[in-house]
Design an enzyme around this catalytic site. Structure first.
Site, PDB file in Angstrom:
ATOM      1  N   HIS A 105      -4.699   3.284   7.942  1.00  0.00           N
ATOM      2  CA  HIS A 105      -3.580   2.753   8.707  1.00  0.00           C
ATOM      3  C   HIS A 105      -2.659   3.878   9.169  1.00  0.00           C
ATOM      4  O   HIS A 105      -2.510   4.899   8.494  1.00  0.00           O
ATOM      5  CB  HIS A 105      -2.746   1.788   7.854  1.00  0.00           C
ATOM      6  N   GLU A 151       0.849  -1.183   0.000  1.00  0.00           N
ATOM      7  CA  GLU A 151       0.000   0.000   0.000  1.00  0.00           C
ATOM      8  C   GLU A 151       0.889   1.240   0.000  1.00  0.00           C
ATOM      9  O   GLU A 151       2.124   1.139   0.007  1.00  0.00           O
ATOM     10  CB  GLU A 151      -0.934  -0.002   1.215  1.00  0.00           C
TER      11      GLU A 151
END
Length: 698
Positions: free
Chosen positions: A300, A254
């Protein structure tokens, strides 16, 4: 999670002056690599739990024991006796002496997790798995330095390997060993190894996809979504590439950091040094965050781009050039890997083959990825848009700098000369704080200088930094003062980024002043540990989006995407999956209006709050719900959607894709609701329907 208190005798508030060993990339990481073997868990692995008698640990231990994990006991500070028929001991050191564990799972709350990690390191537990989210960044930086001090830079012992923090854990399906909270119905013994930064994309989507394809899994390693993880994607690849049970590898990356570029470099080396192409494991990769908002944190803790870090497309290109097959949605992992293991090259929508002409398991002629002059791929960076919930305005930041005796140039005054970029940030690759500098305000030409967290500016190569800024020796006194104060402020306020633009006044007797500055703070220091309340009180909520603020207290991460033509609201459980949903919708021709992560375990309440905030956006003509029922039950979510639709008197159609636990029951509830709700199993079909409805098609 409500977890039992875990009070330790070890202090984690390590003074910056106490320890002097720098965390050297060349020395410490080399010795730390010796602990890679500790990741090879299986039936032989003896596991203990820290915080063993707590509610979360108890529930998890019961499941894992029934599944076959060899849990031999646990630790609850100050207690001795039995729990679940297993020994409870008061310290990890005592547990090591009596139970001789190979691994420990840390099931304590975030503010206690760092102390628990340190105690496990001191007791020399070979594998330490930290699942807690929201551990303060600076606590982890102290642990990294504490790692190097406890074991003399790990030179002689090289004992403990850390997974996490903010990790779903590690699981061997073949060896029936789970250390983490992965939903067990998604795992069956098989041949696919998974290494991932995102929990929902790994333990739910990738694992479920390989299970549906009849491949199953050998091992799944979640490295976690924090800024400084103890184990990286490359570490996971190294283990899986030599694992006898693994025949194919799924890699999930990511935005944020260079981990995917480092993984791509390793894949090239792996194929170059493996002389027999037939034994190469096919590697299929996905990188979430192609359509992430620049400078915003996408769920996150580590899902954002710092100065000098690569974009998601740059990571995809690097992996593709290294020989990995790229997919755009995790549901494709199983079918693509199955095709490649059968000796064919996969084709179809959402699949990008590696830059090779060969078929089957071996990828030969590898294209080289171009590098910039400072050996790093860079991304555009706007300090005005960077945000991790707590960001201070320029005015407030400049006031703080004045208090530290730093010269400030009027931000409204015209620049008297070229502006230079200087930031205090985190080098995720070396797991240390760093200075990022450029001779201009453009970070694409930046250079990075690591420094010891405990030494601060005293460890910096000041002359080299001055040269990198295009300054001569006359500026050294001013540079020294500036960096001393900036690194002190960075550590004292527990920031993750302090970015500035510099100007030089009076070249004959140069004084460096700051014309622009932004301070970005780690909100976990406040919310998990109750620190930094004074500095966090300076947050100016009037400058932030009211819609985003309205759901923050419910643990929902909501970011409105800027495209004025976007018309599909998204509701997803899990940050990585939410990023990927936005990306995959775009590939399918849809335009997502928002990123929304309800958290890994969505509830009826969070679903309702999510619908409310999505409907505040007048652009939204359809809502796309993409829920995976692993930790979340599909039928419960379906009932929550039906109730919310009725309670809010919604007229906007909703497309629902429910997969995982109780998925059939969930889709049945949606289908029988007699509401404008559309249930699908396949992502492509669901995305096409959402796009059709949003665009007003019949």
């Amino acid at each position: 999670m409500r977890l039992r208190n875990y009070r330790l005798q070890v202090s984690v508030k390590l003074p910056r002056s106490n320890y002097t060993h720098p965390f050297s990339t060349s020395r410490a990481s080399h010795n730390y690599d010796a602990t890679l073997k500790n990741l090879k868990i299986g039936r032989h692995t003896r596991v203990i739990f820290q915080g063993f008698t707590g509610k979360q640990a108890t529930a998890n231990a019961k499941e894992s024991l029934e599944w076959g994990t060899d849990i031999v006991g646990g630790v609850t500070p100050g207690r001795e006796g039995e729990h679940l028929g297993l020994p409870v001991l008061p310290t990890v050191r005592k547990a090591v002496e009596v139970l001789k564990p190979d691994a420990t799972g840390i099931y304590v709350s975030a503010h206690q997790a760092t102390a628990a990690i340190v105690e496990a390191i001191e007791a020399e537990v070979p594998l330490i798995v930290a699942v807690a989210e929201h551990i303060p960044l600076h606590d982890l930086l102290r642990v990294i330095n504490f790692f190097s001090c406890i074991h003399a830079i790990l030179k002689t012992q090289s004992v403990s390997r850390l997974i996490g923090a903010n990790s779903p854990g590690i699981i061997s399906a073949v060896g029936r060993c789970r250390i983490g909270f992965q939903p067990l119905p998604c795992f069956e013994p098989g041949i696919i190894g998974i290494v991932a930064r995102s929990g929902t994309l790994s333990y739910e989507r990738a694992a479920a996809s390989t299970l549906r394809s009849g491949l199953g899994q050998s091992m799944c390693l979640g490295v976690g979504g924090d800024i400084v993880p103890g184990t990286t994607l490359t570490d996971g690849l190294k283990i899986l590439a030599e694992d006898a049970d693994t025949e194919g590898i799924a890699l999930v990356g990511e935005i944020g950091g260079n981990a995917e570029l480092e993984a791509a470099d390793w894949i090239k080396q792996y194929r170059a040094t493996t002389k027999t192409p037939n034994i190469w494991r096919p590697i299929v990769a996905l990188v979430a965050g192609v359509n992430a908002v620049p400078g915003r944190i996408m769920g996150h803790a580590g899902a954002f781009t710092l100065p000098g870090e690569p974009t998601a497309p740059a990571k995809i290109e690097a992996l593709k050039s290294a020989g990995a097959t790229i997919i755009n949605h995790p549901s494709r992992f199983g079918s693509v890997l199955k095709t490649m293991l059968a000796g064919a090259m996969p084709t179809g929508g959402g699949i990008a083959s590696p830059r090779t002409a060969s078929q089957g398991r071996g990828m030969h002629t590898l294209a080289r990825r171009p590098r910039s002059t400072n050996n790093t791929t860079t991304a555009a960076f706007s300090p005005q848009t960077q945000k991790r919930n707590i960001s201070l305005t320029q005015t407030t930041t400049l006031d703080l700098l004045r208090e530290h005796g730093i010269a400030i140039t009027d931000p409204e005054a015209p620049a008297s000369g070229p502006q230079r970029f200087l930031a205090i940030s985190i080098n995720r690759s070396s797991r240390s704080p760093c200075i990022v500098v450029s001779t201009t305000s453009d970070t694409s030409t930046s250079q990075v200088f690591d420094f010891d967290y405990n030494k601060g500016a005293a460890d910096l190569p000041l002359s080299s930094i001055a040269t990198a800024l295009g300054l001569d020796s006359l500026c050294l006194p001013s540079i020294t003062h500036l960096l001393t104060e900036l690194t002190t402020l960075f550590a004292e306020k527990e920031a993750y980024l302090l970015s500035t633009l510099l100007t030089i006044n009076n070249p004959a007797q140069p004084i460096i002043s700051i014309s622009s500055a932004h301070l970005h703070l780690d909100d976990a220091a406040l919310h998990s540990s109750g620190r930094q309340s004074e500095i966090h009180s300076l947050r100016n909520l009037s400058l932030e989006d009211p819609a985003e603020l309205s759901v923050e207290k419910y643990g929902i991460a909501y970011i409105k995407l800027p495209d004025p033509n976007a018309n599909i609201g998204t509701l997803v459980n899990g940050a990585g999956l939410a990023m990927n949903t936005v990306d995959a919708l775009a590939d399918a021709g849809g335009k997502a209006a928002n990123f929304l992560d309800t958290g890994g375990k969505a509830t009826s309440e969070t679903v309702k709050r999510a619908f409310e905030v999505i409907l505040r956006d007048s652009r939204v003509k359809c809502i796309f719900v993409n829920i995976f029922g692993g930790l979340t039950l599909g039928d419960m979510i379906a009932r929550g959607i039906v109730m919310t639709f009725e309670d809010l008197h919604m007229s906007v159609p909703v497309v629902v894709r429910i997969r995982g636990t109780n998925e059939d029951e969930g889709r049945r509830i949606i289908a029988e609701s007699r509401l404008p709700l559309f249930a699908f199993d396949d992502f492509d079909e669901a995305a096409a329907k959402a796009t059709e409805l949003a665009n007003g098609a019949a």
